[in-house]
Write an enzyme that holds these catalytic residues in place. Structure first.
Site, PDB file in Angstrom:
ATOM      1  N   SER A 324     -26.219  45.524  12.020  1.00  0.00           N
ATOM      2  CA  SER A 324     -25.565  46.641  11.426  1.00  0.00           C
ATOM      3  C   SER A 324     -26.251  47.862  11.357  1.00  0.00           C
ATOM      4  CB  SER A 324     -25.032  45.913  10.163  1.00  0.00           C
ATOM      5  OG  SER A 324     -24.271  44.778   9.964  1.00  0.00           O
ATOM      6  N   THR A 325     -27.556  47.924  11.213  1.00  0.00           N
ATOM      7  CA  THR A 325     -28.072  49.175  11.330  1.00  0.00           C
ATOM      8  C   THR A 325     -27.801  50.127  12.239  1.00  0.00           C
ATOM      9  OG1 THR A 325     -29.821  48.585  12.863  1.00  0.00           O
ATOM     10  CG2 THR A 325     -30.428  48.229  10.527  1.00  0.00           C
TER      11      THR A 325
END
Lengths: 627, 386
Positions: A324-325
């Site tokens: 998700s970064t």
């Protein structure tokens, strides 16, 4: 072939062999002629030269440059190595001298036979090493007893020492004996000195020429049996230059030890404006002293086969799906494509594309989400929708601009490229067209996308510094730490990213950490003025089947280590006046918010407390920080 | 069956006993004599000690001797059959070390087999001779006129040369080219073609010098050769010291173990490339002439065996291998006397080193095999009768 033909070819063969034979005779005559010239005609001249050939030369190795942290704390220095030497002709009974010596300094049977073998091979007046690495007490004891130890003397040379051991081994590398291929590549005569060590990895290798220095030379006269009579000239070498790195060893130590609470991982801390790498850790690590000493094959096997990869610098050579970064990049790409950040998407926990279903990590869904909501909650469905609208190529372009998918050019050997996929890449490597489903998967940092912790740190730095193309580096200056001037204004070019877009993404990151129910709210910094803004990530390394999903997805704790998710966290701080960026990756650590974020929080607190970028070494000094 | 036809027509199939009686034992004696000189020199190089070189070299020679005799028993037809496969293997290994070298980022010449270090360029020296002999076998003098015939063998010689040059190993590359050239010549390639190639080579050398194909250290060696005094303490040091040691030896030498220049470490690499210098320092010109004479005798054995062989394959094989030996010792001795640049070629049978010893012994084994099977007739295609 008929008989006549075969006779012809044989005739030609014989004739030509005789011809070449004539040539060979000519060459041999030249050889004999030369021998006659050298050994008869010119012999007297060469006899005189041989008689005068009494000047021998010896190379004097320069001392290797130190590697220092940004405040001048030595990270690699040279330690005196006290050795006991023995000159055989000065002792009436070699065996007895060795026995006496062994009473002061314990010697193994192997060391003893080595000395005896060495003795048999060299001439009586040449010093032989009896024992290396003597302690101070041993040196003192030997010195006192010298009268009873004929032929023994104490000698000192230098040995590379790494005071911080495994804490810095992935950055500094190590020095070791010169190999056959080093010799072929590097003509420096120093390499041929017995016992000379050169950089084999890390900064020791990268800055080898700077650190090594130039050899000195001593010319001395020998008599006709080769005994040294006196030294004629002595030209000291030029010692290697010291190098000041960008590291803050205090922070490095803290980062390494904090990270070591997990099995395997990497962390990078850098200054978002200057690109100074302040700490770069990869765990587990190895003991550099073992490499300098030379590993046994058993030790080597153990290191190579260790599943936690102690030999890999995971910070630059570990490639992980960013999870998700990566949504930071998807957000920026969406903004660039004209998406209104206030516009909302409804998340019911799943979205459909054709026959395929794409799930949000939160089964119940997040409800109505705008962009910063989606970043705060890490809502997958929102980004699936963005990905569907803008396509993979737009996302890939943005990610590359922020430093992903190519080596950052850090001055350390072994940096990996990672991978940012797009349509052209897939066609070229797999020969297949891109599927839209893959766009969705890659937009949340899964699938083909691969990044290194260093790249993620650079990415978040560029988000935090207002869109400047900062590049990381470890070399600060050659020479004295006290001479390093304060950093000037950042000279990295602007990437031309609209600052409004960056503000939106940073707001999203702020909400992740500092707003109730943000994915990293529990790992926020509560010290006023030090708050961080971050983004969590958990990247899946296995496929979740439909069957498993219907049974209920297995929890990480119930999986074998190497099937658990990687835990990631990227962050910058302080949130309103950013200066430091940090990326933490814990291999198979589970969730980014529960495992990686607390580590990053602690590192960023320590970093701001120390504030290495603004601390002036000339005032505070750093030499009192030796362990 | 083809084979039966052969036995009916050609010489009877020989037993191992007959073959052993046919071995040129006088030649084996000369080989042992030269190797013994080598042992003595290695003893001297270690300041009068068996350890660390002489004992190991003796063991290697013993193994080499057995290998040589075993190979001498293999008949030419079988040699012809393995010629191409062996060449292919050597070629692949050469590519392998090049690639491995690329990955290791540096010069790479060895494959580490733990027990021994395999040096593919050494295997190629033998494999190339075998393959060329196999190829030219069966061509008539008329055939040799056709340029098409020469394309394949030219590639066969040049491709490995290129690979070896890339390692970079100038000495071996030079030897491969010259041995290849010698075989082309005695196989009957027309004179003028050599003239053309020679002209192109000169132009090529000029080009190579002005580009960056040659390593700096290689250029330096050539320049140093032309004027050693230019760099008396650097690269020219070797050759200057070698000449002093040789010259001071005089006619009769300083005596065994008495070579002051060698023993005081003025002479570099005295156990490998410069071992001839030490020999000539200790035994003088007399010793040098005897040793060169022994080598020449071995080469002569090869040439006579080649001339007596009834098969063209055998002829070319024995000749190619003896040319190889000639170049080996000539280049080494000429180099230490300062006649040609230092290219790093060891002295066969004498210099300390395992792979070179094995190649030389295998070469002798093949030459002896040509003699043992001198009356064997080989068919034009694959060795079976026509």
């Amino acid at each position: 072939m008929n008989k006549q033909q075969s006779q012809t070819i044989q005739r030609v063969f014989s004739r030509r062999v005789v011809l070449l034979g004539g040539g060979q005779v000519l060459l041999l005559s030249a050889l004999f002629g030369r021998m006659y010239y050298l050994q008869v005609l010119e012999s007297d001249k060469y006899k005189v030269l041989a008689e005068e050939n009494r000047i021998n030369r010896r190379l004097l190795p320069p001392s290797r440059g130190l590697i220092l942290d940004r405040f001048g704390v030595p990270l690699a220095n040279n330690f005196p190595n006290y050795r006991a030497m023995l000159i055989a002709e000065q002792t009436p009974d070699l065996e007895e001298t060795l026995r006496d010596f062994a009473q002061l300094v314990p010697m193994s049977e192997r060391e003893r036979t080595k000395v005896l073998r060495e003795r048999a091979r060299s001439r009586a007046f040449m010093p032989i090493t009896v024992k290396e690495d003597l302690t101070w007490e041993q040196v003192a004891q030997v010195e006192i007893n010298l009268p009873d130890l004929p032929g023994i003397s104490i000698d000192v040379d230098q040995k590379r020492h790494y005071p911080y051991g495994g804490i810095t081994s992935h950055i500094l590398g190590y020095v070791a004996s010169v190999s056959e291929s080093d010799l072929a590549r590097d003509p420096d005569p120093l390499l041929q000195l017995p016992g000379f060590h050169i950089g084999k990895n890390g900064l020791e290798k990268q800055y080898e020429t700077l650190l090594r220095g130039k050899a000195g030379e001593s010319q001395f006269e020998v008599n006709s049996v080769g005994r040294t009579i006196r030294e004629l000239t002595r030209q000291e070498g030029q010692p290697g230059e010291d190098m000041v790195t960008t590291l803050d060893i205090g922070l490095q130590q803290f980062t390494h030890q904090r990270l070591a609470s997990e099995l395997a991982g990497a962390a990078v801390v850098m200054d978002i404006f200057s690109g100074d790498v302040l700490a770069l850790a990869s765990t587990p690590s190895y003991d550099p002293a073992a490499f300098s000493r030379g590993l046994t094959s058993l030790e080597w096997q153990a290191l190579v086969s260790d599943i936690y990869g102690p030999l890999t610098n995971k910070a630059i050579a570990g490639q992980y799906p960013p999870g998700s970064t990566f949504k930071l990049m998807t957000s920026l790409a969406a903004l660039k494509s004209g998406i209104n950040p206030s516009a909302t998407v409804f998340c019911s926990g799943v979205t459909a594309l054709g026959n395929a279903r794409f799930h949000c990590w939160r089964k119940e869904g997040h409800g109505t989400q705008n962009m910063t909501d989606a970043l705060k909650n890490s809502c997958d469905v929102y980004f699936y929708e963005m990905a569907r609208r803008i396509g993979i190529d737009a996302i890939a372009e943005m990610a590359r601009q922020f430093g992903l998918g190519q080596a950052e050019g850090l001055d350390l050997p072994g940096e990996k490229n990672g991978l940012i996929p797009d349509r052209a890449w897939k066609r070229a490597t797999m020969g297949e067209p891109w599927h839209q489903g893959e766009t969705l998967v890659n937009a949340i940092g899964q699938g083909f996308v691969q990044t290194t912790p260093l790249q993620l740190c650079v990415m978040v730095s560029r988000v935090a510094n207002g869109g400047y193309a900062v590049r990381p580096h470890l070399m600060r200056a050659a020479g004295d730490a006290n001479q390093v001037k304060a950093d000037g204004p950042s000279t990295f070019p602007s990437m031309g990213i609209d600052t409004d877009w960056l503000t939106i993404v940073r707001t999203g990151m702020d909400r992740v950490s500092n707003e109730l129910r943000g994915t990293a709210y529990r790992s926020r910094i509560t010290i006023p003025g030090m708050e961080l803004a971050g983004k969590t990530g958990s990247s899946q390394v296995r496929r979740i089947t439909m069957a498993e999903r219907s049974r209920g997805v297995r929890k990480n704790e119930n999986l074998p280590w190497n099937q658990r998710d990687h835990a990631l966290f990227v962050a910058f701080a302080p949130v309103h006046a950013p200066r430091y960026a940090c990326c933490v990756v814990v291999e198979h650590g589970g969730g980014g918010s529960t495992v990686a974020a607390p580590i990053a929080r602690d590192i960023l607190i320590e970093c701001q407390r120390r504030d290495p970028s603004r601390r002036n070494p000339n005032i505070e000094g750093g030499r009192n920080e030796m362990p | 069956m083809v084979l039966q036809l052969h036995t009916a027509r050609g010489p009877r199939k020989m037993t191992i006993g007959t073959k052993l009686r046919n071995v040129t034992w006088s030649m084996v004696l000369v080989i042992c004599a030269v190797a013994s000189i080598g042992f003595a020199m290695l003893y001297s190089a270690a300041h009068g000690s068996y350890d660390p070189w002489m004992d190991r070299q003796m063991a290697r020679f013993g193994i080499g001797l057995v290998m040589m005799l075993a190979i001498a028993m293999v008949d030419l037809r079988s040699l012809m059959k393995i010629a191409y496969p062996l060449y292919a293997i050597a070629f692949v290994l050469l590519i392998y070390v090049d690639v491995a070298g690329e990955i290791g980022m540096g010069a790479q010449r060895w494959i580490d087999l733990k027990v021994i270090q395999l040096q593919p360029s050494e295997i190629m020296k033998i494999a190339l001779v075998l393959a060329l002999a196999r190829y030219f076998h069966g061509f008539t003098y008329e055939d040799m006129k056709r340029p098409m015939v020469l394309i394949i063998p030219t590639l066969m010689a040049l491709l490995p040369t290129g690979l070896v040059l890339k390692q970079p190993d100038l000495g071996t590359a030079l030897m491969l080219t010259m041995v290849g050239g010698a075989i082309f010549f005695v196989a009957g390639v027309r004179w003028w073609k050599f003239a053309v190639v020679f002209a192109i080579a000169i132009a090529g050398a000029y080009f190579a010098w002005n580009s960056d194909l040659l390593h700096d250290y290689q250029k330096k060696r050539v320049l140093t050769f032309l004027d050693p005094s230019q760099d008396a303490l650097g690269a020219g040091y070797h050759i200057t010291q070698s000449k002093i040691a040789l010259g001071s030896g005089g006619v009769f030498g300083k005596g065994f173990l008495q070579g002051s220049q060698s023993h005081l470490d003025f002479l570099p690499e005295r156990q490998t490339d410069f071992i001839f210098t030490m020999f000539a320092e200790e035994f003088g010109m007399v010793g040098g002439v005897v040793l060169v004479g022994l080598y020449s005798l071995l080469v002569l054995y090869g040439i006579v065996i080649a001339l007596r062989s009834r098969s063209h394959f055998g002829r070319l094989l024995a000749y190619g291998l003896s040319a190889n030996l000639f170049l080996y010792f000539f280049i080494n001795t000429a180099m230490v006397m300062g006649l040609i640049p230092v290219v790093g070629i060891p002295l066969p049978l004498i210099s300390y080193g395992g792979t070179a010893m094995m190649t030389v012994m295998i070469g002798f084994g093949l030459i002896i095999s040509v003699y043992v099977h001198r009356d064997m007739r080989l068919g034009r295609r694959n060795g079976d009768d026509e």
